[in-house]
Write a protein that holds these residues in place. Structure first.
Motif, PDB file in Angstrom:
ATOM      1  N   LEU A 136       0.852  -1.187   0.000  1.00 47.93           N
ATOM      2  CA  LEU A 136       0.000   0.000   0.000  1.00 47.93           C
ATOM      3  C   LEU A 136       0.889   1.238   0.000  1.00 47.93           C
ATOM      4  O   LEU A 136       1.545   1.545   0.993  1.00 47.93           O
ATOM      5  CB  LEU A 136      -0.921  -0.012   1.216  1.00 47.93           C
ATOM      6  CG  LEU A 136      -1.975   1.088   1.306  1.00 47.93           C
ATOM      7  CD1 LEU A 136      -2.888   1.053   0.087  1.00 47.93           C
ATOM      8  CD2 LEU A 136      -2.779   0.949   2.586  1.00 47.93           C
ATOM      9  N   ARG A 139      -2.829   6.135   0.481  1.00 53.18           N
ATOM     10  CA  ARG A 139      -4.173   5.867   1.015  1.00 53.18           C
ATOM     11  C   ARG A 139      -4.840   7.181   1.413  1.00 53.18           C
ATOM     12  O   ARG A 139      -5.381   7.310   2.505  1.00 53.18           O
ATOM     13  CB  ARG A 139      -4.098   4.923   2.202  1.00 53.18           C
ATOM     14  CG  ARG A 139      -3.037   5.277   3.236  1.00 53.18           C
ATOM     15  CD  ARG A 139      -2.894   4.203   4.297  1.00 53.18           C
ATOM     16  NE  ARG A 139      -1.827   4.508   5.246  1.00 53.18           N
ATOM     17  CZ  ARG A 139      -2.024   5.176   6.367  1.00 53.18           C
ATOM     18  NH1 ARG A 139      -3.231   5.606   6.703  1.00 53.18           N
ATOM     19  NH2 ARG A 139      -1.014   5.418   7.187  1.00 53.18           N
ATOM     20  N   LEU A 157      -6.472   4.436  -3.246  1.00 48.10           N
ATOM     21  CA  LEU A 157      -5.537   3.410  -2.780  1.00 48.10           C
ATOM     22  C   LEU A 157      -4.614   3.053  -3.936  1.00 48.10           C
ATOM     23  O   LEU A 157      -5.049   2.469  -4.935  1.00 48.10           O
ATOM     24  CB  LEU A 157      -6.284   2.169  -2.300  1.00 48.10           C
ATOM     25  CG  LEU A 157      -7.357   2.399  -1.218  1.00 48.10           C
ATOM     26  CD1 LEU A 157      -8.031   1.087  -0.859  1.00 48.10           C
ATOM     27  CD2 LEU A 157      -6.745   3.051   0.015  1.00 48.10           C
ATOM     28  N   LEU A 159      -1.633   0.793  -5.073  1.00 45.79           N
ATOM     29  CA  LEU A 159      -1.012  -0.478  -4.697  1.00 45.79           C
ATOM     30  C   LEU A 159       0.102  -0.805  -5.665  1.00 45.79           C
ATOM     31  O   LEU A 159      -0.049  -0.643  -6.883  1.00 45.79           O
ATOM     32  CB  LEU A 159      -2.047  -1.599  -4.692  1.00 45.79           C
ATOM     33  CG  LEU A 159      -3.329  -1.356  -3.885  1.00 45.79           C
ATOM     34  CD1 LEU A 159      -4.314  -2.483  -4.105  1.00 45.79           C
ATOM     35  CD2 LEU A 159      -3.004  -1.218  -2.412  1.00 45.79           C
TER      36      LEU A 159
END
Length: 411
Positions: A136, A139, A157, A159
């Motif tokens: 991650l 966020r 988010l 990733l």
């Protein structure tokens, strides 16, 4: 994308306010969620039809009318996957929340939680564990919609995939197989294993491609980076097989079926060998000497025989040294009629044997020239394939290293 979250919703309802002194000093109430007003906030980019929460827990109400509701939810959202740099890719998956019953003028949504350099941040629980496949990176959260009248709240988010699994199980074996296939050109053609080794490497890489097809998302919009690398490597291995066939064809040629062109002799036997670390081929042998007709033996009914003499001490002469020189034939022709018939027959037989040895030596040298040419082509293919393999691996590595997640999150 499947996300397990706890929605931390807070709002103020004046109808639920009271004076603690009038109610026995009650500082908070826990009321069923079905008995109070709830902001019907759901996931806008939902993918399974479940827009609400999974469990309707009780809401905590304060005397001033502040309501705090923290229900758990399991969201399955739409997340477009870009596989152009798989497995060195990163994905931007957003969770967009909005109200289904109220507009921006009736219900104003804004993100809460701890702040960060790019706005509100998604709070991670204390028992949060990193995923074994994704990291991650961002966020952050913010509002979305027209300026001045936001429609909802979004959490972005970002990733990044962890490529260690694919490096260890796919890329490193493929690089080793490619180097093994390139090593075919360092194997002598007489060993008889050039084609076996090259075909083995080609079939092994084909199996890797079939295994990779089950791990890469099936899409025709983009070709993954690892797929482009393996396809390029497969093309190189196919080229290795074709070049190995050509090298073996050159190695097993003979002067009776193929004649070497002058340009091939100058390029592959004289100029290229010093550049490739090989010794240049010596000059070709002169044309074979044909014995004079004077030495031809007369017809004789008796059996032929040869005069034998013991070999002189010292190293044995080469086969080419047995051939008479052109200057010797005229001188010997003057004395041939004066010799006895037996000696003339022996001299003619010796001249025929010398001519045969000289012709054999010429054919052997011609075959050696084809073998040296095949060796030069073999070494040239070795360096060319090493450069192509290194360039392919270097280009793939640079492309993967330059594809980094953004420094700032975006919708």
């Amino acid at each position: 994308m499947t996300t397990k979250v706890y929605l931390n919703l807070s709002w103020r309802d004046p109808r639920l306010s009271w004076d603690p002194r009038d109610h026995g000093g009650a500082a908070a109430l826990r009321l069923p969620a079905d008995n109070i007003w709830l902001p019907d906030v759901g996931l806008d980019n939902n993918n399974d039809g479940e827009f609400g929460v999974s469990l309707g827990v009780r809401a905590i109400v304060s005397p001033d009318g502040a309501v705090s509701w923290r229900p758990p939810a399991l969201f399955r959202s739409r997340c477009p996957i870009r596989v152009s740099h798989f497995p060195f890719d990163w994905q931007n998956c957003s969770l967009n929340f909005r109200s289904g019953s109220y507009g921006p003028a009736e219900l104003r949504l804004r993100p809460g939680g701890p702040g960060g350099p790019w706005g509100a941040q998604v709070a991670l629980p204390p028992d949060f564990q990193e995923n074994g496949q994704w990291t991650l990176v961002h966020r952050s959260g913010g509002t979305w919609g027209p300026p001045g009248s936001p429609v909802g709240v979004s959490f972005h988010l970002v990733l990044q995939r962890k490529p260690l699994f694919y490096l260890a199980t796919v890329l490193v074996p493929c690089v080793l197989i490619t180097l093994l296939a390139v090593g075919v050109f360092h194997l002598p053609p007489d060993a008889g294993e050039k084609m076996s080794l090259s075909l083995f490497a080609l079939l092994t890489l084909t199996v890797f491609l079939l295994l990779l097809a089950d791990k890469v998302p099936a899409t025709s919009l983009q070709v993954p980076l690892i797929g482009r690398y393996l396809t390029g490597t497969l093309v190189l291995l196919t080229l290795v097989v074709a070049l190995s066939v050509g090298v073996l064809n050159l190695h097993h040629r003979s002067p009776g079926t193929h004649g070497m062109p002058t340009w091939a002799r100058q390029v592959f036997l004289q100029r290229l060998p010093p550049l490739l670390g090989l010794r240049p081929c010596p000059a070709p042998c002169p044309a074979p000497f044909s014995p004079s007709p004077v030495l031809a033996p007369p017809p004789r009914a008796s059996d032929a025989y040869f005069l034998r003499r013991p070999s002189p001490p010292g190293p044995a002469p080469k086969p080419a040294e047995f051939a008479p020189t052109p200057e010797f034939a005229p001188k010997f022709a003057e004395f041939a009629p004066k010799l006895a018939p037996e000696l003339r027959e022996a001299a003619a037989a010796a001249a025929a044997i010398a001519g045969s040895l000289r012709e054999r030596e010429r054919r052997r040298q011609a075959q050696d020239e084809w073998r040296v040419l095949a060796m030069a082509v073999d070494r040239l293919c070795l360096w060319a394939l090493l450069v192509l393999t290194g360039g392919c691996a270097l280009g793939t590595g640079l492309d993967a290293a330059l594809h980094r997640p953004p420094d700032t999150p975006f919708p």
